[in-house]
Write a protein that holds these residues in place. Structure first.
Motif, short mmCIF file in Angstrom:
data_model
loop_
_atom_site.label_atom_id
_atom_site.label_comp_id
_atom_site.label_asym_id
_atom_site.label_seq_id
_atom_site.Cartn_x
_atom_site.Cartn_y
_atom_site.Cartn_z
N VAL B 197 -95.71 55.53 -53.37
CA VAL B 197 -97.24 56.01 -53.66
C VAL B 197 -97.77 55.25 -52.48
N ILE B 198 -98.55 56.01 -51.54
CA ILE B 198 -99.31 55.13 -50.54
C ILE B 198 -100.67 55.33 -51.07
N SER B 199 -101.15 53.87 -51.13
CA SER B 199 -102.29 53.52 -51.91
C SER B 199 -103.10 52.67 -50.94
N ASN B 200 -104.65 52.44 -51.38
CA ASN B 200 -105.41 51.77 -50.57
C ASN B 200 -105.53 50.37 -51.17
N CYS B 201 -105.71 49.43 -50.10
CA CYS B 201 -105.96 48.01 -50.43
C CYS B 201 -107.07 47.94 -49.42
N HIS B 202 -108.60 48.32 -49.71
CA HIS B 202 -109.66 48.10 -48.79
C HIS B 202 -110.06 46.90 -49.04
N VAL B 203 -109.81 46.17 -50.19
CA VAL B 203 -110.28 44.56 -50.18
C VAL B 203 -109.65 43.63 -49.32
N ASN B 204 -108.22 43.77 -49.16
CA ASN B 204 -107.39 42.75 -48.70
C ASN B 204 -106.93 43.29 -47.29
N LEU B 205 -106.73 44.69 -47.13
CA LEU B 205 -106.23 45.48 -45.82
C LEU B 205 -107.40 45.77 -45.03
N GLY B 206 -107.74 46.81 -45.67
CA GLY B 206 -109.15 47.65 -45.21
C GLY B 206 -110.25 46.64 -44.47
N ARG B 207 -110.81 45.88 -45.35
CA ARG B 207 -111.65 44.74 -44.93
C ARG B 207 -111.39 43.96 -43.39
N ASN B 209 -109.47 45.52 -41.35
CA ASN B 209 -109.25 46.47 -40.33
C ASN B 209 -110.31 47.65 -40.08
N LYS B 210 -111.53 47.18 -40.31
CA LYS B 210 -112.55 48.25 -40.08
C LYS B 210 -112.64 49.42 -41.18
N MET B 211 -112.06 49.00 -42.34
CA MET B 211 -112.18 49.97 -43.59
C MET B 211 -112.32 49.19 -44.67
N LYS B 212 -113.56 48.83 -44.80
CA LYS B 212 -113.87 47.83 -46.04
C LYS B 212 -114.20 48.62 -47.42
N ASP B 213 -114.32 49.70 -47.39
CA ASP B 213 -114.47 50.44 -48.51
C ASP B 213 -113.59 51.71 -49.02
N PRO B 214 -113.36 51.89 -50.39
CA PRO B 214 -112.31 52.76 -50.51
C PRO B 214 -112.14 54.14 -49.94
N ILE B 215 -113.42 54.57 -49.55
CA ILE B 215 -113.64 55.98 -48.90
C ILE B 215 -113.18 55.98 -47.62
N SER B 216 -113.49 54.95 -46.87
CA SER B 216 -112.74 54.94 -45.67
C SER B 216 -111.25 54.87 -45.45
N MET B 217 -110.72 53.93 -46.40
CA MET B 217 -109.36 53.87 -46.58
C MET B 217 -108.63 54.82 -46.99
N THR B 218 -109.28 55.50 -47.97
CA THR B 218 -108.42 56.92 -48.46
C THR B 218 -108.58 58.01 -47.28
N LYS B 219 -109.63 58.02 -46.29
CA LYS B 219 -109.69 58.92 -45.54
C LYS B 219 -108.63 58.58 -44.40
N TRP B 220 -108.39 57.29 -44.16
CA TRP B 220 -107.33 56.92 -43.29
C TRP B 220 -106.09 57.49 -43.52
N ILE B 221 -106.03 57.24 -44.92
CA ILE B 221 -104.50 57.78 -45.56
C ILE B 221 -104.37 59.13 -45.36
#
Lengths: 378, 295
Positions: B197-207, B209-221
């Motif tokens: 399951v490809i999931s988002n960790c906007h807090v520890n990975l996204g933040r 790498n310029k994807m600090k919120d769940p929306i930008s990270m799920t868009k990246w996915i």
């Protein structure tokens, strides 16, 4: 009478005696990983368990072996694994999980010289302290150490009974010498054996660990009608993770005292020529087997020596030894390592007891003559 | 009460997950799959290791076991062999399953033991604060790769197929219904199954790498999600940045491990015992399988 005696009399390897005893105790699951000098336990189980419809699996390493054992134990099986020093090191994290989650387990460690790959596979009583303190954190542990062939059988049965009764990992330490040697043994009739089968708690709520200090059994297993949670984290009476200091304090004490309240049941030892002894030889395992003829020879020379052979090495027979040190003022510790129990003895015996030790870790067991020479030094 | 709520242990909430975390989505997908298959909660055991995803079983109202880092599959192997009739589920993160638990992963796949694994891949060690994992994409900044990750990531599906896995699927937390459906399908598979399951960790990975919120990270996915057909047409360079979703591999011809053990090993051992010394006495003996408490 004569006939049945002959029928049960066999020449068996120590490892096989342990495996046979485990089956007699009701062991129905084995997971292990090959390591000399313990592999014969696994080999024997791979033949004996499936023919009874029980489970045997060789896992990818010792970590996995003890993991599978814990899983099977939680599913209600009586489990065994066998290993040697390096494999026992790999098992330490899961041993702690077994203590924390209160899992009945029996682990055989046929010791060999160390550290690291060490002296494969020469005898050494090398893991006395690893068995006690190998896993991290404060924990109680039961460690049995049989020496003679009949003890190998009886103490294995006892290990399963203690594990089932106290819901705890029990370690059996064996010497390379006694595990590999083929010895004469008279196997007891299975009808005469006292086998303790663990009962599970009757609970009305999900408070599976809720009990008073010293009360058994502590919990239920999986698949018993109500879903439960088992955790390696410190948990509350429900088994659910909790970092509350008050709860952690209570649970830590419950785990400690379920063992320390029952020392009379757990601690076992043999005494030879101890009634009027002036010198106590304290030993265990293969060293005790050499110490016994040494004590006998000393007696012939008029030296009043006696042997205290510990069968339960942890918890240490502190109270029993202190009782004896009221009269006996000389003690010789004989162990095939660089002094693991020697330090324990220094804590237990008061200053007025003269302490000597015979230590060695070069892979060669002691001879009775060497021990006798040391006794003569008092 | 909705169907899946029967499988949720509300008393253990709140969860330790950050707001917007994909693990919660996966939790609901699994619980819904349980409900749609109408499984008895006591016939399920959910096992996990350590990490953010390792905390998930605590919230299932089934039998649950929270173990040591990376070793959930070993505990599950013991349970499955002892009780082949039960549903044994493993929930694991990417670090837990592919780094410290990598050895157990390939061996479970090789054995084809009937464990249902949900591998939540958020590409980072979240609980310890954001260190690089074997599934972190290259060039990403983490706490232990402050100048960018130089290590290539595992293609976990290829790794599993190489090890002999008989059911491999991938979905993302963006696609709730397909995720639930493929988890349900994996539960019906007899051998070892893995759903990544490809999931988002906007807090520890996204933040970082310029994807600090769940929306930008799920868009990246979503931007990296492709079907298997599309994926197969791509060049290896293009493939490296994409996640093909859906059922990737299924083989129903291999027998499950515990089935094989009871069909092959047990009768063979019994036959050998009958022919050996004391065979008649052995044949007369009756060994029944008992469990603690029933003994």
């Amino acid at each position: 009478m004569e006939d049945t005696k002959k029928k049960n009399r066999k020449v068996l390897q120590g490892n096989i005696i342990v495996a046979e005893a485990a089956i007699a105790a009701g062991c129905d699951f084995f997971a292990g990983y090959p390591i000399t000098p313990s592999s014969e336990v696994a080999q024997h189980m791979s033949k004996e368990l499936p023919k009874r419809g029980y489970d045997f699996i060789q896992m990818e390493d010792e970590i996995a072996s003890l993991g599978a054992c814990i899983g099977a134990s939680l599913a209600g099986k009586k489990v065994l694994t066998a290993t040697s020093g390096p494999g026992f090191s790999l098992m330490q994290e899961h041993l702690g999980m077994g203590v924390m989650a209160e899992i009945p387990l029996v682990i055989v460690n046929v010791m060999r010289g160390g550290p690291s790959t060490g002296l494969p596979t020469k005898p050494a009583q090398a893991d006395i302290m690893q068995a006690r303190w190998g896993t991290h954190g404060d924990h109680p542990i039961i460690v049995l150490y049989p020496a003679f062939s009949n003890e190998l059988f009886c103490e294995t049965i006892r290990a399963f009974n203690l594990a089932e009764k106290f819901w705890t990992p029990v370690i059996i330490l064996l010497d390379e010498v006694t595990a590999k040697a083929h010895e004469d043994i008279e196997l007891p009739d299975t009808k005469d054996l006292e086998i303790y089968n663990g009962k599970t708690k009757e609970i009305k709520d999900l408070n599976i660990y809720d009990r008073n200090i010293g009360e058994n059994p502590p919990r239920v297993d999986f698949f018993q009608g109500y879903p439960i949670h088992i955790d390696g984290l410190e948990h509350d009476a429900h088994g659910w993770p909790s970092s509350d200091p008050e709860n952690a304090d209570k649970m830590q004490k419950l785990r400690m005292q379920k063992i320390y309240h029952f020392l009379d049941e757990i601690i076992k030892f043999n005494e030879y020529y101890m009634e009027d002894a002036e010198i106590m030889v304290f030993s265990f395992g293969v060293s005790a087997r050499a110490a016994l003829p040494a004590v006998e020879e000393a007696r012939e020379l008029g030296i009043k020596a006696g042997l205290f052979q510990a069968l339960t090495i942890w918890p240490f027979p502190k109270r029993e030894l202190r009782e004896r040190f009221k009269k006996i003022k000389k003690v010789l510790v004989v162990e095939l390592n660089m002094g693991q129990i020697k330090y324990e003895m220094e804590r237990v015996a008061s200053d007025d007891v003269e302490k000597k030790s015979l230590l060695r870790a070069n892979g060669i067991p002691f001879t009775p003559k060497e021990i006798l020479e040391k006794i003569k030094e008092f | 009460m909705r169907d899946y709520e029967k499988y949720i242990r509300y008393r253990t909430f709140p969860s330790p997950w950050c707001p917007g975390c994909g693990i919660g989505v996966t939790l609901k997908a699994i619980a819904t799959a349980f409900a749609e298959l109408d499984l008895d909660p006591d016939d399920i055991v959910a096992v996990s290791g350590i990490g953010c995803s390792g905390r998930m079983p605590t919230f299932f109202n089934t039998n649950t076991l929270h173990t040591t880092h990376g070793r959930a599959l070993t505990f599950a192997t013991g349970i499955k062999l002892a009780r082949p009739d039960k549903n044994v589920i493993v929930i694991s993160g990417d670090g837990d399953s592919s780094a410290i638990g990598g050895n157990h992963l390939i061996h479970a796949a090789r054995r084809n033991i009937g464990i249902k694994m949900i591998l939540i891949n958020n590409g980072i060690y979240g609980m310890t604060g954001g260190q690089v994992s074997p599934l972190t994409p290259q060039k990403f900044v983490t706490e232990t790769t402050p100048f960018g990750n130089i290590e290539p990531k595992f293609n976990i599906a290829d790794l599993l197929m190489g090890a002999g896995a008989t059911f491999v699927a991938r979905e993302t937390v963006n696609r709730m219904k397909p995720l639930k459906d493929v988890i349900k399908k994996s539960f019906l598979h007899k051998g070892f199954s893995v759903v990544e399951v490809i999931s988002n960790c906007h807090v520890n990975l996204g933040r970082r790498n310029k994807m600090k919120d769940p929306i930008s990270m799920t868009k990246w996915i979503a931007g990296r999600t492709v079907t298997k057909t599309q994926y197969d047409k791509m060049t290896p360079e293009e493939q490296d940045h994409k996640y093909p979703v859906g059922l990737i591999h299924e083989n129903t011809s291999r027998l499950e491990y515990s089935e094989l053990y009871y069909k092959h090993i047990v009768p063979a051992a019994q036959e050998a015992a009958k022919k050996g010394p004391g065979g008649a006495a052995f044949a007369a003996q009756k060994n029944t399988i008992t469990y603690r408490g029933s003994k």
